[in-house]
Design a protein around this motif. Structure first.
Motif, PDB file in Angstrom:
ATOM      1  N   VAL A  68       0.327  -1.055   0.151  1.00 41.87           N
ATOM      2  CA  VAL A  68       0.038   0.407  -0.473  1.00 41.87           C
ATOM      3  C   VAL A  68       1.153   1.530  -0.062  1.00 41.87           C
ATOM      4  CG1 VAL A  68      -1.745   1.397   1.252  1.00 41.87           C
ATOM      5  CG2 VAL A  68      -1.870  -1.329   1.534  1.00 41.87           C
ATOM      6  N   ARG A  69       0.326   1.915  -0.842  1.00 39.27           N
ATOM      7  CA  ARG A  69       1.766   3.079  -0.913  1.00 39.27           C
ATOM      8  C   ARG A  69       1.000   4.122  -0.265  1.00 39.27           C
ATOM      9  NH1 ARG A  69       1.998   7.794  -4.374  1.00 39.27           N
ATOM     10  NH2 ARG A  69       3.828   8.171  -5.203  1.00 39.27           N
ATOM     11  N   LEU A  70       1.874   5.102   0.551  1.00 46.71           N
ATOM     12  CA  LEU A  70       1.100   6.009   1.044  1.00 46.71           C
ATOM     13  C   LEU A  70       2.039   7.847   1.161  1.00 46.71           C
ATOM     14  CD1 LEU A  70      -0.877   6.303   3.957  1.00 46.71           C
ATOM     15  CD2 LEU A  70       1.358   6.320   5.265  1.00 46.71           C
ATOM     16  N   SER A  71       0.829   8.075   0.632  1.00 46.82           N
ATOM     17  CA  SER A  71       1.705   9.988   0.136  1.00 46.82           C
ATOM     18  C   SER A  71       1.217  10.602   1.098  1.00 46.82           C
ATOM     19  CB  SER A  71       0.632  10.182  -0.909  1.00 46.82           C
ATOM     20  OG  SER A  71      -0.402  10.314  -0.317  1.00 46.82           O
ATOM     21  N   TYR A 129       1.002  13.585  16.017  1.00 47.09           N
ATOM     22  CA  TYR A 129       0.227  12.480  14.958  1.00 47.09           C
ATOM     23  C   TYR A 129      -0.130  11.864  13.141  1.00 47.09           C
ATOM     24  CZ  TYR A 129       0.329  10.296  19.744  1.00 47.09           C
ATOM     25  OH  TYR A 129       0.518  10.052  21.232  1.00 47.09           O
ATOM     26  N   THR A 130       0.904  11.645  12.832  1.00 44.54           N
ATOM     27  CA  THR A 130       0.595  11.941  11.420  1.00 44.54           C
ATOM     28  C   THR A 130       0.184  10.784  10.637  1.00 44.54           C
ATOM     29  OG1 THR A 130       2.997  10.402  10.578  1.00 44.54           O
ATOM     30  CG2 THR A 130       3.690  13.013  11.220  1.00 44.54           C
ATOM     31  N   LYS A 131      -0.045  11.266   8.950  1.00 44.14           N
ATOM     32  CA  LYS A 131      -0.533   9.889   8.007  1.00 44.14           C
ATOM     33  C   LYS A 131      -0.032   8.704   8.820  1.00 44.14           C
ATOM     34  CE  LYS A 131      -2.164  10.781   4.380  1.00 44.14           C
ATOM     35  NZ  LYS A 131      -1.888  10.716   2.769  1.00 44.14           N
ATOM     36  N   LEU A 132       1.066   8.630   8.702  1.00 47.11           N
ATOM     37  CA  LEU A 132       1.941   7.459   8.085  1.00 47.11           C
ATOM     38  C   LEU A 132       2.108   6.784  10.357  1.00 47.11           C
ATOM     39  CD1 LEU A 132       4.110   5.227   7.592  1.00 47.11           C
ATOM     40  CD2 LEU A 132       6.014   7.066   8.700  1.00 47.11           C
ATOM     41  N   ASP A 133       1.759   7.738  11.016  1.00 45.29           N
ATOM     42  CA  ASP A 133       1.561   7.276  12.452  1.00 45.29           C
ATOM     43  C   ASP A 133       0.247   6.532  12.720  1.00 45.29           C
ATOM     44  OD1 ASP A 133       3.522   8.145  14.016  1.00 45.29           O
ATOM     45  OD2 ASP A 133       2.930   9.557  14.128  1.00 45.29           O
ATOM     46  N   VAL A 134      -0.738   6.559  12.067  1.00 49.76           N
ATOM     47  CA  VAL A 134      -2.141   6.117  11.376  1.00 49.76           C
ATOM     48  C   VAL A 134      -1.831   4.975  10.781  1.00 49.76           C
ATOM     49  CG1 VAL A 134      -4.708   6.716  10.645  1.00 49.76           C
ATOM     50  CG2 VAL A 134      -3.555   8.485  12.149  1.00 49.76           C
ATOM     51  N   ALA A 135      -1.521   4.523   9.649  1.00 46.39           N
ATOM     52  CA  ALA A 135      -1.593   4.302   8.839  1.00 46.39           C
ATOM     53  C   ALA A 135      -0.901   2.606   9.441  1.00 46.39           C
ATOM     54  CB  ALA A 135      -0.595   4.490   7.454  1.00 46.39           C
ATOM     55  N   TRP A 153      -5.359   0.911   2.767  1.00 47.58           N
ATOM     56  CA  TRP A 153      -5.227   1.648   1.888  1.00 47.58           C
ATOM     57  C   TRP A 153      -6.342   3.179   1.881  1.00 47.58           C
ATOM     58  CZ3 TRP A 153      -9.962   3.166  -0.303  1.00 47.58           C
ATOM     59  CH2 TRP A 153     -10.338   3.852  -1.963  1.00 47.58           C
ATOM     60  N   ALA A 154      -7.377   2.951   2.357  1.00 42.35           N
ATOM     61  CA  ALA A 154      -8.266   4.215   3.467  1.00 42.35           C
ATOM     62  C   ALA A 154      -7.562   4.796   3.852  1.00 42.35           C
ATOM     63  CB  ALA A 154      -9.538   3.500   4.293  1.00 42.35           C
ATOM     64  N   ALA A 155      -6.838   4.404   5.075  1.00 43.90           N
ATOM     65  CA  ALA A 155      -6.061   5.134   5.975  1.00 43.90           C
ATOM     66  C   ALA A 155      -5.067   5.955   5.036  1.00 43.90           C
ATOM     67  CB  ALA A 155      -5.219   4.840   7.033  1.00 43.90           C
ATOM     68  N   GLN A 156      -4.330   5.873   3.869  1.00 39.63           N
ATOM     69  CA  GLN A 156      -3.964   6.344   2.733  1.00 39.63           C
ATOM     70  C   GLN A 156      -4.698   8.606   2.499  1.00 39.63           C
ATOM     71  OE1 GLN A 156      -1.921   7.861   1.287  1.00 39.63           O
ATOM     72  NE2 GLN A 156      -2.733   8.612  -0.730  1.00 39.63           N
ATOM     73  N   TYR A 157      -5.914   8.313   2.478  1.00 37.84           N
ATOM     74  CA  TYR A 157      -7.203   8.833   1.875  1.00 37.84           C
ATOM     75  C   TYR A 157      -7.909   9.660   3.014  1.00 37.84           C
ATOM     76  CZ  TYR A 157      -6.376   6.676  -2.860  1.00 37.84           C
ATOM     77  OH  TYR A 157      -5.799   6.678  -3.877  1.00 37.84           O
ATOM     78  N   GLY A 158      -6.915   9.457   4.166  1.00 39.43           N
ATOM     79  CA  GLY A 158      -7.466   9.915   5.020  1.00 39.43           C
ATOM     80  C   GLY A 158      -8.652   9.701   6.437  1.00 39.43           C
ATOM     81  N   THR A 159      -9.304   8.836   5.770  1.00 42.03           N
ATOM     82  CA  THR A 159     -10.033   7.754   6.989  1.00 42.03           C
ATOM     83  C   THR A 159      -9.094   7.437   8.799  1.00 42.03           C
ATOM     84  OG1 THR A 159     -11.272   6.816   4.842  1.00 42.03           O
ATOM     85  CG2 THR A 159     -11.526   5.725   6.944  1.00 42.03           C
ATOM     86  N   LEU A 160      -9.737   7.878   9.544  1.00 43.16           N
ATOM     87  CA  LEU A 160      -9.419   7.525  10.868  1.00 43.16           C
ATOM     88  C   LEU A 160     -11.012   6.709  11.889  1.00 43.16           C
ATOM     89  CD1 LEU A 160      -8.971  11.221  12.221  1.00 43.16           C
ATOM     90  CD2 LEU A 160      -7.155   9.305  10.963  1.00 43.16           C
ATOM     91  N   THR A 161     -12.037   7.009  11.048  1.00 46.02           N
ATOM     92  CA  THR A 161     -13.289   5.838  11.924  1.00 46.02           C
ATOM     93  C   THR A 161     -14.186   5.363  11.109  1.00 46.02           C
ATOM     94  OG1 THR A 161     -13.588   7.666  13.267  1.00 46.02           O
ATOM     95  CG2 THR A 161     -14.799   6.359  13.227  1.00 46.02           C
ATOM     96  N   PHE A 162     -14.002   3.646  10.564  1.00 44.27           N
ATOM     97  CA  PHE A 162     -15.166   2.941   9.913  1.00 44.27           C
ATOM     98  C   PHE A 162     -15.888   2.919  10.599  1.00 44.27           C
ATOM     99  CE2 PHE A 162     -10.160   2.169   8.885  1.00 44.27           C
ATOM    100  CZ  PHE A 162     -10.525   2.353   7.545  1.00 44.27           C
TER     101      PHE A 162
END
Length: 343
Positions: free
Chosen positions: A14-17, A29-35, A107-116
């Motif tokens: 999964v690619r994380l930009s 905390y960053t996007k990478l931390d969440v992923a 993959w969803a976290a890559q697009y800023g998803t926090l909560t499912f």
């Protein structure tokens, strides 16, 4: 924002930009931390989401930026993530993503998803829920400790009516959720009716601590059993979901013996990976069970027959439902009845 990175998630890349984009400014905390958090708990959250139509709560610029719910499957979603066609109360419909692999979550976290927000159905039968979800929601003047007390009595109610077993989890805020896996043979309306029966029984047993009143002006300082979370298209944050609060809490699955001693502040994106590595998914056995709602539906029928307790109001965006009482705030209904004051 840093160079893109690639994460291996159960054999998929999964690619994380923009991995360094800050999502939680208070702690950095960053996007990478969440992923990476979702990578660490992937087997657990996939268990909660597997084959379920899932709404994404997205924060592409972090919790201080604009956010939205994404119900329709995002454009460009990989073909290895299946969808299900679901219908909303408005009559509109959409294809929602249905995770079947751990990589779908990252993959969803890559697009800023926090909560499912998964529906309580599986994609092979979207009309019959396979979970009864009880939301214990603290109102002003109450806190998590009050929800814990209500959960203890809820456990007894479930056992008494059908020998049901619930699996508790923190909401990620001040509340508690209890999920009961059920046979997928009742409609959304029937499952909601069972939730109302549970709420009314809890209210009878704990009248000073629990309420099922829909209108906020009637609830008081009590735990609200939000029965409308079982209505079609109403969803509850999944286990392991990150919640958009400054300290990055997560909705934590609990064993019953942990419900009192544990506290929602114990679980966030930095602490849950260690717990998961040590204890695994403490709700892993949920899918091994499927309970019957007959006893709760019989309770609902008795409430209506013997006490005149029928249906309760739906949320305001829903069409008028058969048997539903007037959807009018009590204070407004009283004002209309009394009429304008005469000077």
């Amino acid at each position: 924002m840093g160079e893109a990175v690639e994460l291996d998630v159960a054999g998929r890349t999964v690619r994380l930009s923009s991995p360094d984009k800050v999502f939680f400014p208070e702690h950095g905390y960053t996007k990478l931390d969440v992923a990476r958090y979702y990578q660490a708990v992937a087997p657990g959250i996939l268990r909660a989401l597997r084959e379920r139509p899932t709404t994404l709560e997205r924060y592409p610029d972090g919790i201080d930026g604009e956010w939205f719910y994404q119900k329709r499957a995002p454009k460009g979603m990989p073909d290895w993530i299946p969808t299900a066609h679901i219908t909303f109360p408005s009559g509109r419909s959409a294809d929602e993503m249905c995770p079947t692999e751990q990589a779908a979550v990252v993959w969803a976290a890559q697009y800023g998803t926090l909560t499912f927000h998964p529906w309580p159905v599986r994609r092979d039968d979207v009309e019959h829920p396979d979970e009864l979800r009880i939301d214990l929601d603290p109102q002003p003047g109450t806190d998590y400790a009050d929800a814990v007390r209500a959960a203890g009595e809820l456990r007894a109610v479930l056992a008494e009516f059908g020998d049901l077993r619930g699996w508790p989890k923190t909401s990620g805020g001040r509340g508690l959720h209890v999920f009961v896996p059920i046979e997928p043979r009742w409609t959304f309306t029937q499952v909601r009716r069972a939730a109302i029966a549970v709420g009314r029984e809890l209210e009878r047993r704990m009248p000073e601590q629990v309420t099922i009143k829909w209108w906020k002006e009637e609830r008081g300082a009590r735990i609200f059993v939000d029965y409308n979370q079982t209505a079609r298209d109403r969803t509850i944050a999944s286990a392991y979901s990150v919640r958009p609060r400054p300290h990055a809490p997560v909705s934590a699955p609990l064993r019953w013996e942990e419900v009192g001693p544990a506290h929602p502040r114990d679980f966030d994106i930095t602490t849950m990976p260690a717990r998961f590595a040590e204890a695994g998914d403490v709700h892993a056995d949920m899918d091994d069970h499927a309970y019957c709602l007959d006893a709760l539906l019989e309770l609902a029928a008795r409430d209506e027959r013997d006490h005149g307790l029928g249906d309760l109001p739906y949320p305001p965006e829903y069409p008028k439902m058969p048997g539903e009482p007037k959807r009018v705030q009590p204070s407004r209904a009283k004002a209309r009845k009394e009429g304008p004051a005469v000077g």
